[in-house]
Design an enzyme around this catalytic site. Structure first.
Site, PDB file in Angstrom:
ATOM      1  CB  SER A   1       5.660   3.410 -12.473  1.00  0.00           C
ATOM      2  OG  SER A   1       4.578   3.988 -11.781  1.00  0.00           O
ATOM      3  CE1 TYR A  11       8.301   2.284  -7.621  1.00  0.00           C
ATOM      4  CE2 TYR A  11       6.691   3.930  -8.274  1.00  0.00           C
ATOM      5  CZ  TYR A  11       7.170   2.639  -8.333  1.00  0.00           C
ATOM      6  OH  TYR A  11       6.535   1.703  -9.117  1.00  0.00           O
ATOM      7  CE  LYS A  21       9.273   1.329 -11.123  1.00  0.00           C
ATOM      8  NZ  LYS A  21       9.651   0.016 -11.684  1.00  0.00           N
TER       9      LYS A  21
HETATM   10  P1  NAD Z   1       5.223  -6.953  -6.188  1.00  0.00           P
HETATM   11  O1  NAD Z   1       5.747  -6.401  -4.915  1.00  0.00           O
HETATM   12  O2  NAD Z   1       4.103  -7.934  -6.147  1.00  0.00           O
HETATM   13  O3  NAD Z   1       6.396  -7.593  -7.047  1.00  0.00           O
HETATM   14  C1  NAD Z   1       7.679  -7.052  -7.095  1.00  0.00           C
HETATM   15  C2  NAD Z   1       8.650  -8.159  -7.362  1.00  0.00           C
HETATM   16  O4  NAD Z   1       9.980  -7.640  -7.448  1.00  0.00           O
HETATM   17  C3  NAD Z   1       8.661  -9.220  -6.248  1.00  0.00           C
HETATM   18  O5  NAD Z   1       8.654 -10.501  -6.834  1.00  0.00           O
HETATM   19  C4  NAD Z   1       9.971  -8.977  -5.553  1.00  0.00           C
HETATM   20  O6  NAD Z   1      10.509 -10.145  -4.927  1.00  0.00           O
HETATM   21  C5  NAD Z   1      10.829  -8.512  -6.720  1.00  0.00           C
HETATM   22  N1  NAD Z   1      12.034  -7.838  -6.251  1.00  0.00           N
HETATM   23  C6  NAD Z   1      12.127  -6.785  -5.398  1.00  0.00           C
HETATM   24  N2  NAD Z   1      13.414  -6.499  -5.136  1.00  0.00           N
HETATM   25  C7  NAD Z   1      14.163  -7.389  -5.867  1.00  0.00           C
HETATM   26  C8  NAD Z   1      15.550  -7.615  -6.017  1.00  0.00           C
HETATM   27  N3  NAD Z   1      16.470  -6.876  -5.361  1.00  0.00           N
HETATM   28  N4  NAD Z   1      15.953  -8.611  -6.843  1.00  0.00           N
HETATM   29  C9  NAD Z   1      15.059  -9.374  -7.498  1.00  0.00           C
HETATM   30  N5  NAD Z   1      13.732  -9.216  -7.383  1.00  0.00           N
HETATM   31  C10 NAD Z   1      13.292  -8.236  -6.573  1.00  0.00           C
HETATM   32  O7  NAD Z   1       4.817  -5.657  -7.031  1.00  0.00           O
HETATM   33  P2  NAD Z   1       4.305  -5.485  -8.526  1.00  0.00           P
HETATM   34  O8  NAD Z   1       3.238  -4.479  -8.448  1.00  0.00           O
HETATM   35  O9  NAD Z   1       4.056  -6.785  -9.173  1.00  0.00           O
HETATM   36  O10 NAD Z   1       5.591  -4.771  -9.164  1.00  0.00           O
HETATM   37  C11 NAD Z   1       6.168  -5.172 -10.398  1.00  0.00           C
HETATM   38  C12 NAD Z   1       6.698  -3.936 -11.086  1.00  0.00           C
HETATM   39  O11 NAD Z   1       5.593  -3.099 -11.428  1.00  0.00           O
HETATM   40  C13 NAD Z   1       7.632  -3.061 -10.241  1.00  0.00           C
HETATM   41  O12 NAD Z   1       8.715  -2.630 -11.025  1.00  0.00           O
HETATM   42  C14 NAD Z   1       6.761  -1.888  -9.856  1.00  0.00           C
HETATM   43  O13 NAD Z   1       7.519  -0.724  -9.590  1.00  0.00           O
HETATM   44  C15 NAD Z   1       5.884  -1.768 -11.077  1.00  0.00           C
HETATM   45  N6  NAD Z   1       4.623  -1.049 -10.858  1.00  0.00           N
HETATM   46  C16 NAD Z   1       3.645  -1.559 -10.070  1.00  0.00           C
HETATM   47  C17 NAD Z   1       2.466  -0.851  -9.909  1.00  0.00           C
HETATM   48  C18 NAD Z   1       1.323  -1.358  -9.059  1.00  0.00           C
HETATM   49  O14 NAD Z   1       0.370  -0.606  -8.817  1.00  0.00           O
HETATM   50  N7  NAD Z   1       1.326  -2.575  -8.624  1.00  0.00           N
HETATM   51  C19 NAD Z   1       2.299   0.376 -10.543  1.00  0.00           C
HETATM   52  C20 NAD Z   1       3.324   0.860 -11.355  1.00  0.00           C
HETATM   53  C21 NAD Z   1       4.470   0.130 -11.513  1.00  0.00           C
END
Ligand code: NAD
Length: 272
Positions: free
Chosen positions: A167, A182, A186
């Site tokens: 992130s 968090y 990251k």
């Molecule tokens: P999201 O909530 O849509 O997806 C997250 C996924 O992780 C879900 O499918 C969830 O079931 C899975 N997950 C959570 N805990 C788990 C576990 N214990 N075992 C297996 N799977 C698990 O969110 P997203 O935005 O698609 O996030 C994906 C990645 O991107 C994450 O690592 C998040 O930190 C990172 N991220 C997202 C953003 C954003 O703005 N959306 C920004 C920076 C980083």
């Protein structure tokens, strides 16, 4: 520099046997890609990108059973092999088992996208220890377990490619929400990935993607929307379709000279 006549063992390494046409470099035909958190948000967009480029995909999910239907949809739409596997990334036994299952089912793993993650966005003084441990177990332990077990597969195969979803929060202290745990989870995986790039230099590439605000479950809500509007150069959140190309590039032969890099994709949020 004095020329001692000694050169590094195995020097020079050969150039890769990849096509010179960049569109062919981006083709994923015959490659097997595993994506954790593959049923939702960024993870599903990544799986779609790989399937659209001809790759076979294994969606790893822990709670969202629509992963099975989504995998079937990808297989039908793109004439590729796709399957969904349930595993909680914070449980090392489940991670080890599921990686074995994928290898049995697909025969190999070319690319592993360690993408699953979660956030409990609170100041440390308001966070319970359970909330702290939960974030550590998914965002840090989960990535370490995936790397440890898929790394052995990569080493045995003699090839592999790990992409870690970190992130922009690894690089900045977010405002206005305080979420030190968090952010630090990251930062851990970013540096872990860079370190693995060196450790695995003989057999695998490792790169990190650092997204800004994207329109997923995690990135939803008026605060995130407002922050993306106020702070990013592009003045909006990213749509998940806008992150597909970066993962495809890193997963494919187009990035064959790239390892240990942390690629920011944030609409210019971190820039000012
Ligand atoms: P999201 O909530 O849509 O997806 C997250 C996924 O992780 C879900 O499918 C969830 O079931 C899975 N997950 C959570 N805990 C788990 C576990 N214990 N075992 C297996 N799977 C698990 O969110 P997203 O935005 O698609 O996030 C994906 C990645 O991107 C994450 O690592 C998040 O930190 C990172 N991220 C997202 C953003 C954003 O703005 N959306 C920004 C920076 C980083």
């Amino acid at each position: 520099i004095e020329d001692t006549g000694k050169v590094r063992d195995g020097f020079p390494r050969p150039f890769p046997n990849t096509p010179s046409n960049v569109l062919e470099q981006l083709r994923m035909n015959g490659k097997v890609v595993v994506v954790t958190g593959g049923a939702d948000g960024i993870g599903f967009a990544v799986a779609e990108a790989m399937a659209e480029a001809g790759g076979d995909v294994a969606l790893l999910y822990n709670s969202n059973d629509k992963a099975i239907v989504r995998a079937q949809g990808l297989a039908l739409a793109h004439n590729i092999k796709a399957a969904a596997f349930k595993a909680d990334v914070s449980d090392p036994n489940q991670v080890q088992d599921v990686i074995q299952k994928v290898v049995v089912e697909f025969g190999k793993i070319d690319v592993f996208v360690a993408n699953a993650g979660m956030a409990i966005s609170k100041p440390i003084l308001e966070q319970t220890l359970d909330e702290y441990k939960k974030q550590m177990s998914v965002n840090v332990d989960g990535v370490v377990y995936c790397a440890k077990y898929v790394g052995q597969v990569f080493k045995d195969q003699g090839f592999g490619n790990l992409i870690i979803t970190s992130s922009m929060s690894a690089q900045i202290v977010n405002v206005p929400v305080d979420q030190p745990v968090y952010n630090a989870t990251k930062a851990y995986v970013t540096h872990f990935g860079k370190s693995l790039a060196r450790e695995w230099r003989e057999f695998a590439r490792v790169n990190i993607v650092s997204p800004g605000f994207f329109d997923t479950k995690m990135g939803a809500g008026p605060l995130a929307l407002n922050e993306a509007y106020r702070m990013s150069v592009l003045g909006r959140q990213g749509h998940v379709k806008e992150i597909k190309g970066l993962y495809l590039y890193l997963a494919s032969d187009a990035s064959s000279y790239q390892t240990g890099s942390d690629v920011l994709i944030d609409g210019g949020y971190v820039l000012p």
